[in-house]
Design an enzyme around this catalytic site. Structure first.
Site, PDB file in Angstrom:
ATOM      1  N   ASP A   1       0.785  -1.239   0.000  1.00  0.00           N
ATOM      2  CA  ASP A   1       0.000   0.000   0.000  1.00  0.00           C
ATOM      3  C   ASP A   1       0.820   1.294   0.000  1.00  0.00           C
ATOM      4  O   ASP A   1       0.493   2.249   0.700  1.00  0.00           O
ATOM      5  CB  ASP A   1      -0.947   0.016   1.201  1.00  0.00           C
ATOM      6  CG  ASP A   1      -1.975  -1.107   1.176  1.00  0.00           C
ATOM      7  OD1 ASP A   1      -1.929  -1.945   0.260  1.00  0.00           O
ATOM      8  OD2 ASP A   1      -2.802  -1.157   2.094  1.00  0.00           O
ATOM      9  N   ASP A  55      -4.780  -0.739  -1.661  1.00  0.00           N
ATOM     10  CA  ASP A  55      -6.181  -0.491  -1.341  1.00  0.00           C
ATOM     11  C   ASP A  55      -6.834  -0.004  -2.630  1.00  0.00           C
ATOM     12  O   ASP A  55      -6.260   0.836  -3.342  1.00  0.00           O
ATOM     13  CB  ASP A  55      -6.291   0.615  -0.271  1.00  0.00           C
ATOM     14  CG  ASP A  55      -6.600   0.079   1.106  1.00  0.00           C
ATOM     15  OD1 ASP A  55      -6.561  -1.139   1.305  1.00  0.00           O
ATOM     16  OD2 ASP A  55      -6.880   0.906   1.996  1.00  0.00           O
ATOM     17  N   HIS A  85     -10.654   0.897  -3.329  1.00  0.00           N
ATOM     18  CA  HIS A  85     -12.024   0.923  -2.836  1.00  0.00           C
ATOM     19  C   HIS A  85     -13.019   1.409  -3.894  1.00  0.00           C
ATOM     20  O   HIS A  85     -12.848   2.493  -4.455  1.00  0.00           O
ATOM     21  CB  HIS A  85     -12.117   1.821  -1.601  1.00  0.00           C
ATOM     22  CG  HIS A  85     -11.320   1.326  -0.432  1.00  0.00           C
ATOM     23  ND1 HIS A  85     -11.420   0.035   0.037  1.00  0.00           N
ATOM     24  CD2 HIS A  85     -10.407   1.946   0.368  1.00  0.00           C
ATOM     25  CE1 HIS A  85     -10.615  -0.122   1.073  1.00  0.00           C
ATOM     26  NE2 HIS A  85      -9.974   1.014   1.292  1.00  0.00           N
ATOM     27  N   HIS A 113     -16.515   1.230   5.973  1.00  0.00           N
ATOM     28  CA  HIS A 113     -15.085   1.514   6.062  1.00  0.00           C
ATOM     29  C   HIS A 113     -14.818   3.010   5.827  1.00  0.00           C
ATOM     30  O   HIS A 113     -13.879   3.573   6.380  1.00  0.00           O
ATOM     31  CB  HIS A 113     -14.346   0.667   5.019  1.00  0.00           C
ATOM     32  CG  HIS A 113     -12.859   0.741   5.093  1.00  0.00           C
ATOM     33  ND1 HIS A 113     -12.134   0.406   6.221  1.00  0.00           N
ATOM     34  CD2 HIS A 113     -11.927   1.107   4.152  1.00  0.00           C
ATOM     35  CE1 HIS A 113     -10.837   0.553   5.978  1.00  0.00           C
ATOM     36  NE2 HIS A 113     -10.685   0.977   4.745  1.00  0.00           N
ATOM     37  N   HIS A 142     -10.534   7.153   1.046  1.00  0.00           N
ATOM     38  CA  HIS A 142      -9.146   7.063   0.600  1.00  0.00           C
ATOM     39  C   HIS A 142      -9.033   5.965  -0.446  1.00  0.00           C
ATOM     40  O   HIS A 142      -9.847   5.048  -0.501  1.00  0.00           O
ATOM     41  CB  HIS A 142      -8.208   6.748   1.784  1.00  0.00           C
ATOM     42  CG  HIS A 142      -8.562   5.465   2.469  1.00  0.00           C
ATOM     43  ND1 HIS A 142      -9.532   5.383   3.444  1.00  0.00           N
ATOM     44  CD2 HIS A 142      -8.082   4.194   2.303  1.00  0.00           C
ATOM     45  CE1 HIS A 142      -9.634   4.124   3.851  1.00  0.00           C
ATOM     46  NE2 HIS A 142      -8.781   3.381   3.174  1.00  0.00           N
ATOM     47  N   LYS A 168      -7.148  -4.855  -3.091  1.00  0.00           N
ATOM     48  CA  LYS A 168      -8.009  -5.337  -2.012  1.00  0.00           C
ATOM     49  C   LYS A 168      -8.973  -4.249  -1.587  1.00  0.00           C
ATOM     50  O   LYS A 168      -8.741  -3.069  -1.807  1.00  0.00           O
ATOM     51  CB  LYS A 168      -7.147  -5.762  -0.808  1.00  0.00           C
ATOM     52  CG  LYS A 168      -6.253  -4.655  -0.245  1.00  0.00           C
ATOM     53  CD  LYS A 168      -5.294  -5.202   0.804  1.00  0.00           C
ATOM     54  CE  LYS A 168      -4.298  -4.156   1.289  1.00  0.00           C
ATOM     55  NZ  LYS A 168      -4.886  -3.038   2.014  1.00  0.00           N
ATOM     56  N   CYS A 211      -1.851  -2.221   7.765  1.00  0.00           N
ATOM     57  CA  CYS A 211      -1.834  -3.168   6.652  1.00  0.00           C
ATOM     58  C   CYS A 211      -0.550  -3.979   6.567  1.00  0.00           C
ATOM     59  O   CYS A 211      -0.580  -5.142   6.166  1.00  0.00           O
ATOM     60  CB  CYS A 211      -2.129  -2.435   5.349  1.00  0.00           C
ATOM     61  SG  CYS A 211      -3.826  -1.790   5.326  1.00  0.00           S
TER      62      CYS A 211
END
Length: 196
Positions: free
Chosen positions: A11, A53, A55, A61, A75, A100, A152
């Site tokens: 990340d 990440d 999203h 979240h 984010h 993810k 993470c």
């Protein structure tokens, strides 16, 4: 599992570096340090992989009133500049990228799926998981670096150890959120993760 070793870069994205929506102090410096490390040590690894990440709609979240435990400011929205790798991280030699958190919180890279280039969603549930990919490439040991040490990176390292990989966190190639990362390092070591 084999004795081959992979570097897992967790990340190192714009939103987690200075100026990002969920910035971690030292994030940009970590991007540069990982790039310098790979310039000298790439031959030490049989594979180099990244996690992101990514999203799309991660539900609770994201919050306008985050508690910074289970909910966070928006984010790493899929396809946004904030979700991209920090420009100081050289990903030219990366063998595979795993995304993810599309529709739920995901801290561990082992929750990610192999990104398909040109796929707007970045990964599909039927593409390989990080664990499947590593096993398919006969990887038995992993070094973990990236952001954030106590979230993470921690989750990825713990899952790696649980999955049977000889796991090491490269402390100098990570940036954490907490002022005192001692408890995180102790938890990792107690769980069989080496901290170097």
């Amino acid at each position: 599992m084999g004795t081959s070793r992979a570097l897992v870069i967790v990340d190192v994205q714009n939103d987690f570096c200075e100026g990002g929506s969920l910035a971690v102090d030292g994030g940009a410096a970590v991007a540069s340090r990982i790039t310098s490390f790979l310039a000298e040590h790439a031959s030490d690894y049989d594979a180099v992989v990244t996690t992101q990440d990514w999203h799309i709609d991660p539900g609770h979240h994201f919050s306008d009133h985050p508690d910074f435990v289970d909910s966070w400011p928006p984010h790493c929205v899929a396809g946004s500049a904030g979700a991209e790798f920090h420009p100081d991280l050289d990903v030219a030699g990366v063998d595979a990228m795993f995304r993810k958190g599309q529709y739920a919180a995901a801290y561990s890279g082992f929750e990610g799926h192999l990104a398909q280039y040109g796929d707007a969603a970045g990964a599909s549930d039927d593409s390989a998981t990080l664990d499947e990919w590593l096993r398919g490439h006969h990887i038995g040991a992993v070094d973990v670096a990236g952001i954030a040490t106590d979230y993470c990176v921690r989750a990825t390292a713990l899952d790696a150890a649980r999955s049977g990989y000889a796991t090491r966190v490269l402390r100098g190639l990570c940036a954490g959120i907490a002022d005192d990362l001692g408890p995180t390092y102790r938890e990792l070591e107690t769980s069989g993760v080496a901290v170097a």
